[in-house]
Motif scaffolding. Structure first.
Motif, PDB file in Angstrom:
ATOM      1  N   ASP A 105      11.161  15.342   5.356  1.00  0.00           N
ATOM      2  CA  ASP A 105      12.082  16.615   5.568  1.00  0.00           C
ATOM      3  C   ASP A 105      11.300  17.500   4.620  1.00  0.00           C
ATOM      4  N   ALA A 106      10.922  17.257   3.219  1.00  0.00           N
ATOM      5  CA  ALA A 106      10.583  18.301   2.425  1.00  0.00           C
ATOM      6  C   ALA A 106       9.211  18.883   2.804  1.00  0.00           C
ATOM      7  N   PHE A 107       8.748  18.547   3.961  1.00  0.00           N
ATOM      8  CA  PHE A 107       7.651  19.270   4.610  1.00  0.00           C
ATOM      9  C   PHE A 107       8.078  20.501   5.373  1.00  0.00           C
ATOM     10  N   PHE A 162       0.030  10.627   3.988  1.00  0.00           N
ATOM     11  CA  PHE A 162      -0.502  12.045   3.750  1.00  0.00           C
ATOM     12  C   PHE A 162      -0.078  12.837   4.805  1.00  0.00           C
ATOM     13  N   PHE A 163       0.603  13.788   4.643  1.00  0.00           N
ATOM     14  CA  PHE A 163       0.756  14.973   5.589  1.00  0.00           C
ATOM     15  C   PHE A 163       0.064  16.218   4.943  1.00  0.00           C
ATOM     16  N   ALA A 166       0.938   7.723  -6.451  1.00  0.00           N
ATOM     17  CA  ALA A 166       1.655   6.876  -5.878  1.00  0.00           C
ATOM     18  C   ALA A 166       3.220   6.982  -6.059  1.00  0.00           C
ATOM     19  N   THR A 167       3.859   6.865  -4.808  1.00  0.00           N
ATOM     20  CA  THR A 167       5.467   7.164  -5.030  1.00  0.00           C
ATOM     21  C   THR A 167       6.247   6.518  -4.103  1.00  0.00           C
ATOM     22  N   ASN A 220       6.667  14.768  -4.288  1.00  0.00           N
ATOM     23  CA  ASN A 220       5.243  14.475  -4.175  1.00  0.00           C
ATOM     24  C   ASN A 220       4.755  15.164  -3.339  1.00  0.00           C
ATOM     25  N   LYS A 221       4.837  16.593  -3.464  1.00  0.00           N
ATOM     26  CA  LYS A 221       4.162  17.658  -2.737  1.00  0.00           C
ATOM     27  C   LYS A 221       3.365  18.451  -3.288  1.00  0.00           C
ATOM     28  N   ARG A 222       2.446  19.398  -2.742  1.00  0.00           N
ATOM     29  CA  ARG A 222       1.945  20.397  -3.692  1.00  0.00           C
ATOM     30  C   ARG A 222       1.799  21.571  -2.494  1.00  0.00           C
TER      31      ARG A 222
END
Length: 280
Positions: A54-56, A127-128, A159-160, A167-169
Motif C-alpha cells: 500500500d505504501a507504494f 522489490f517494487f 532486510a525488513t 522501507n522505501k525511497r
C-alpha cells in the motif's frame, strides 16, 4: 588477488572525481518487503496478489477504480540469467467496499505472470521499482543472496518485514546512489542502462581523435594514460577496474558527441537517405 566484489567496492569508493549521475535521474521510487506464502505459493492461496504494498501509492497513485498498469515481472538468481515477463497488473483498493476502513492498495498479477512470480518462495525479497519512464518493475530474489544484497546497497534499503511502509525511497526528494561502475553493473542486470560521461574531457578527446571513433587499442591507451592514478603492482584488480571505468566514460562522452552531431546533420547523402550511415 582481491575478490571482484571487494575490487568493485574500492573502485566505487576511491574514484569520487569520476562519479557523475544519480539514481534519481532514472527512478521515481523503490521499496522492498519480504514475500508471504499467500502471495506466491499456490498450495497456500490461489490468489494472485502482492500484499503489504500500500505504501507504494506514493508512486502509483490512489485511483478510485481498478487501474491497469504496465508491469515487468523479474526473477533474479545469483547464478542464472534473469527471468522477465513484460505484462500488466491491476492496482486497486482492496477495501473499496469497506468505506469505514482506511484504503489498502494491492497489485493483482495475471495468471501469465506465474511463470516468473512463482519462482519465488515465502521469505524471499520483493522489490517494487518505478522508473521515470516505462513499466513498474516487480523483482524477486532469494533472501540472503548476493543479488539481494546488491539491490539493498544500490537502493539504500535493508532486510525488513512484510510491508513497504518503512522501507522505501522517494527519488523525487533525494538523489540516491551515485552511478559508479558498481551501481551501473547492478542496473544492467535489470536492463536499466545508465550512461555516464566525462564531459570535461570532450575537448581533449576531439583534439586527439576528432569527431570519429579511434581504434580500440589507441583509445584504451589514451584512457589508461589519463585515468586516476592507481598502482598496477600493488593492486592490479583495482587498477584494471579503474581503467575500465574511465575508458567507458570517455567512450560514452565521445559517442554522445558524434551521435548528436550526426542527428543534427541528418542522414541524407546526395539528397538520398544514407541508410548505411544511419546503421553505423
Amino acid at each position: 588477488m582481491a575478490s571482484l566484489k571487494s575490487t568493485f567496492n574500492r573502485v566505487a569508493r576511491d574514484t569520487e572525481k569520476m562519479k557523475r549521475g544519480y539514481l534519481s535521474e532514472y527512478f521515481i521510487g523503490v521499496a522492498a518487503k519480504t514475500l508471504a506464502a499467500t502471495e506466491v505459493d499456490p498450495n497456500t492461496s490461489r490468489g494472485h496478489e502482492y500484499q503489504g504494498v500500500d505504501a507504494f501509492r506514493e508512486f502509483l497513485g490512489s485511483p478510485e477504480t481498478k487501474k491497469k498498469i504496465d508491469v515487468t515481472y523479474i526473477r533474479l538468481e545469483d547464478d542464472e540469467l534473469p527471468l522477465r515477463l513484460e505484462l500488466d497488473g491491476t492496482w486497486y483498493n482492496s477495501r473499496k467496499n469497506q468505506p469505514h476502513r482506511e484504503p489498502e492498495y494491492r497489485l493483482y498479477y495475471p495468471a501469465a505472470a506465474e511463470e516468473v512470480v512463482r519462482k519465488a518462495r515465502a521469505g524471499d525479497t520483493l522489490f517494487f521499482c518505478k522508473p521515470k519512464s516505462g513499466p513498474l518493475l516487480a523483482m524477486s530474489c532469494t533472501a540472503g543472496s548476493a543479488i539481494e544484497q546488491q539491490l539493498f546497497w544500490l537502493f539504500g534499503l535493508r532486510a525488513t518485514g512484510d510491508r513497504f511502509d518503512d522501507n522505501k525511497r522517494d527519488f523525487r526528494r533525494e538523489r540516491g546512489q551515485e552511478l559508479s561502475f558498481t551501481a551501473r553493473y547492478i542496473l544492467e542486470l535489470i536492463e536499466i542502462e545508465a550512461i555516464v560521461t566525462e564531459d570535461e574531457w570532450l575537448d581533449a578527446l576531439l583534439k586527439k581523435f576528432g569527431a570519429e571513433f579511434p581504434a580500440t587499442g589507441i583509445f584504451s591507451e589514451f584512457a589508461r594514460k589519463h585515468a586516476p592514478e592507481t598502482s598496477v603492482r600493488d593492486d592490479p584488480d583495482h587498477a584494471l577496474m579503474t581503467w575500465i571505468e574511465f575508458e567507458e566514460r570517455l567512450f560514452r562522452t565521445l559517442e554522445r558527441h558524434i551521435v548528436s552531431k550526426r542527428l543534427a546533420d541528418g542522414f541524407m547523402l546526395s539528397k538520398k537517405a544514407d541508410v548505411e550511415g544511419f546503421i553505423r
